[in-house]
Design an enzyme around this catalytic site. Structure first.
Site, PDB file in Angstrom:
ATOM      1  N   GLU A 203       0.728  -0.952   0.034  1.00  0.00           N
ATOM      2  CA  GLU A 203       0.020  -0.005   0.040  1.00  0.00           C
ATOM      3  C   GLU A 203       0.763   1.246  -0.065  1.00  0.00           C
ATOM      4  O   GLU A 203       0.712   2.184   0.903  1.00  0.00           O
ATOM      5  CB  GLU A 203      -0.935  -0.078   1.306  1.00  0.00           C
ATOM      6  CG  GLU A 203      -1.884  -1.213   1.127  1.00  0.00           C
ATOM      7  CD  GLU A 203      -2.924  -1.320   2.479  1.00  0.00           C
ATOM      8  OE1 GLU A 203      -2.839  -0.337   3.162  1.00  0.00           O
ATOM      9  OE2 GLU A 203      -3.579  -2.141   2.432  1.00  0.00           O
TER      10      GLU A 203
ATOM     11  N   GLU B 167      -5.859 -10.812  -1.550  1.00  0.00           N
ATOM     12  CA  GLU B 167      -6.957 -10.813  -0.189  1.00  0.00           C
ATOM     13  C   GLU B 167      -8.386 -10.670  -0.654  1.00  0.00           C
ATOM     14  O   GLU B 167      -9.001  -9.838  -0.158  1.00  0.00           O
ATOM     15  CB  GLU B 167      -6.479  -9.260   0.277  1.00  0.00           C
ATOM     16  CG  GLU B 167      -4.997  -9.117   0.914  1.00  0.00           C
ATOM     17  CD  GLU B 167      -4.651  -8.051   1.549  1.00  0.00           C
ATOM     18  OE1 GLU B 167      -5.491  -7.228   2.164  1.00  0.00           O
ATOM     19  OE2 GLU B 167      -3.340  -7.681   1.534  1.00  0.00           O
TER      20      GLU B 167
HETATM   21  C1  XIL Z   1      -6.556  -6.504   8.028  1.00  0.00           C
HETATM   22  C2  XIL Z   1      -6.637  -8.132   8.995  1.00  0.00           C
HETATM   23  O1  XIL Z   1      -7.489  -8.769   8.325  1.00  0.00           O
HETATM   24  C3  XIL Z   1      -7.496  -7.273  10.539  1.00  0.00           C
HETATM   25  O2  XIL Z   1      -7.365  -8.326  11.178  1.00  0.00           O
HETATM   26  C4  XIL Z   1      -6.522  -6.243  11.044  1.00  0.00           C
HETATM   27  O3  XIL Z   1      -7.202  -5.810  12.120  1.00  0.00           O
HETATM   28  C5  XIL Z   1      -6.367  -5.131  10.057  1.00  0.00           C
HETATM   29  O4  XIL Z   1      -5.603  -5.679   8.673  1.00  0.00           O
HETATM   30  N1  XIL Z   1      -4.781  -4.788   3.629  1.00  0.00           N
HETATM   31  C6  XIL Z   1      -3.900  -5.736   3.988  1.00  0.00           C
HETATM   32  C7  XIL Z   1      -4.076  -6.562   5.240  1.00  0.00           C
HETATM   33  O5  XIL Z   1      -2.722  -5.669   3.660  1.00  0.00           O
HETATM   34  O6  XIL Z   1      -2.999  -6.891   5.947  1.00  0.00           O
HETATM   35  C8  XIL Z   1      -5.435  -6.126   6.040  1.00  0.00           C
HETATM   36  O7  XIL Z   1      -5.624  -7.021   6.991  1.00  0.00           O
HETATM   37  C9  XIL Z   1      -6.614  -5.797   4.960  1.00  0.00           C
HETATM   38  C10 XIL Z   1      -6.065  -4.761   4.274  1.00  0.00           C
END
Ligand code: XIL
Length: 379
Positions: free
Chosen positions: A161, A266
């Site tokens: 990101e 994701e």
């Molecule tokens: C999220 C997790 O799923 C949650 O449990 C945590 O509280 C916050 O992060 N982008 C990413 C992930 O790269 O690491 C994030 O994961 C979601 C958004």
């Protein structure tokens, strides 16, 4: 014992061993059956992000499901800076080690998520004010963690990101103190610590044109510096209101034209309204406890199940069309219950974004995703 009798004895023993091994593998096959990973074998890997309870194997039904359906796993939180490297000279490797053990047992491709990210940073990092200290942090953080899992973790989300929605660089602590050179440094450090691990750039909305353009520029900069980058991860946090399929397809083509593997890293599809969907909504407004924002606390209506299934099906149709370019699809979570989307962006809601329900049962969306492959086999 005569020679003939000895031979008979040997045949008896080996047939017993053979039968025992058959019944063992048959039993294993029966209990596991054909999973998502088997349906998509030869196309791309299928994965899930595992929260801590899953890494620790606290639920045998979930353990079985994870083994059956996924040939790659990502740690949902436990390799993020705040958890794995909470203080300057303190690392907490216990859970990450368990993650690696689990993946080895299940013969899964292992992701390291993530090395350089502005979120979930340990407090000591957010307090750094000099470029030299931040450079030192990056060097120690990356070489210690990647070095520990050298030859064990197969691939790293090296930078997560780094971009704004308009494709410009996010003004994170890394950018503010080190400029965009930090990206190149992060990839170089990871490459040095484990020359064989695959190295990825990961971000959300990088299928969108402006952000995609920024991501392409960023990738080209890494390549121009002579540093290896193997893949790009489109996070894939989308909404049932409609998936950006044309943008996803164009992104697969554009990123792969740079010589990179393309991944959905994701994937989940929210079925709930989000503050930014509402015209004129203030994102900072507090929607917690609002019934309008949490419409399905007792279960998802059939019409929504069907819509979700159709969105997933069209996505997987597209991914299969480009299976020569797509190397992996990872869901962000195992089942609806454990999805982060129950708590984000509004806490305490009931969401249904994945393929397995709260009892680990496959949902209509699961069957549609499987059917994409069955249809291929039809004459
Ligand atoms: C999220 C997790 O799923 C949650 O449990 C945590 O509280 C916050 O992060 N982008 C990413 C992930 O790269 O690491 C994030 O994961 C979601 C958004």
């Amino acid at each position: 014992m005569g020679f003939a009798r000895f031979c008979l004895f040997l045949m008896f023993v080996s047939s017993m061993v053979f039968m025992a091994s058959c019944s063992k593998t048959d039993g294993k096959k029966e209990s596991l059956g054909r999973g998502l990973k088997d349906a998509y074998k030869g196309d791309f890997l299928i994965g899930a992000a595992l929260g801590r309870p899953y890494i620790l194997g606290q639920d045998s039904v979930a353990d079985m499901l994870i083994k059956k359906h996924f040939n790659t796993i990502s740690p949902e939180n436990d390799m993020k800076c705040e958890l794995i490297h909470p203080e300057w000279n303190k690392y907490y490797f216990d859970i990450a080690d368990k993650f690696v053990e689990l993946g080895k047992e299940n013969n899964q491709f292992l992701l390291g998520h993530t090395l350089v990210w502005h979120s979930q940073l340990a407090p000591f990092v957010t307090k750094i004010t000099s470029a030299d200290s931040l450079r030192l942090f990056m060097k120690e953080h990356i070489s210690t963690i990647v070095g520990r899992y050298k030859g064990k973790i197969n691939a790293w989300d090296v930078v997560n990101e780094a971009l704004n929605e308009d494709g410009t660089m996010r003004k994170s602590i890394f950018y503010n103190l080190l400029g965009d050179q930090y990206i190149i440094d992060a990839f170089r450090l990871a490459q040095t610590a484990d020359p064989k691990a695959e190295l990825y750039y990961n971000d959300y909305n990088i299928e969108q044109p402006a952000k995609r353009k920024g991501a392409i520029e960023l990738i080209k900069k890494i390549q121009a510096a002579g540093i290896r980058i193997d893949g790009v991860g489109i996070q894939g946090h989308w909404s049932i209101r409609g998936l950006p399929l044309e943008d996803i397809e164009q992104s697969i083509l554009d990123y792969s034209a740079l010589g990179l593997k393309v991944m959905l890293t994701e994937l989940d599809i929210t079925v709930l309204p989000n503050p930014w969907d509402l015209r004129g909504a203030d994102v900072n407004q507090n929607f917690e406890g609002s019934a309008m924002m949490n419409p399905y606390p007792q279960g998802l209506p059939d019409s929504m199940q069907v819509k979700l299934a159709m969105e997933y099906e069209s996505l997987f149709d597209l991914l299969v069309k480009h299976k020569d370019k797509v190397s992996r699809v990872t869901f962000w979570g195992v089942n609806d219950e454990s999805s982060w989307l129950n708590g984000w962006p509004i806490r305490g809601r009931t969401n249904y974004p994945l393929l397995f329900d709260r009892n680990y049962q496959p949902k209509p969306a699961y069957y549609r995703v499987m059917s994409v492959k069955d249809e291929e086999k039809r004459p």
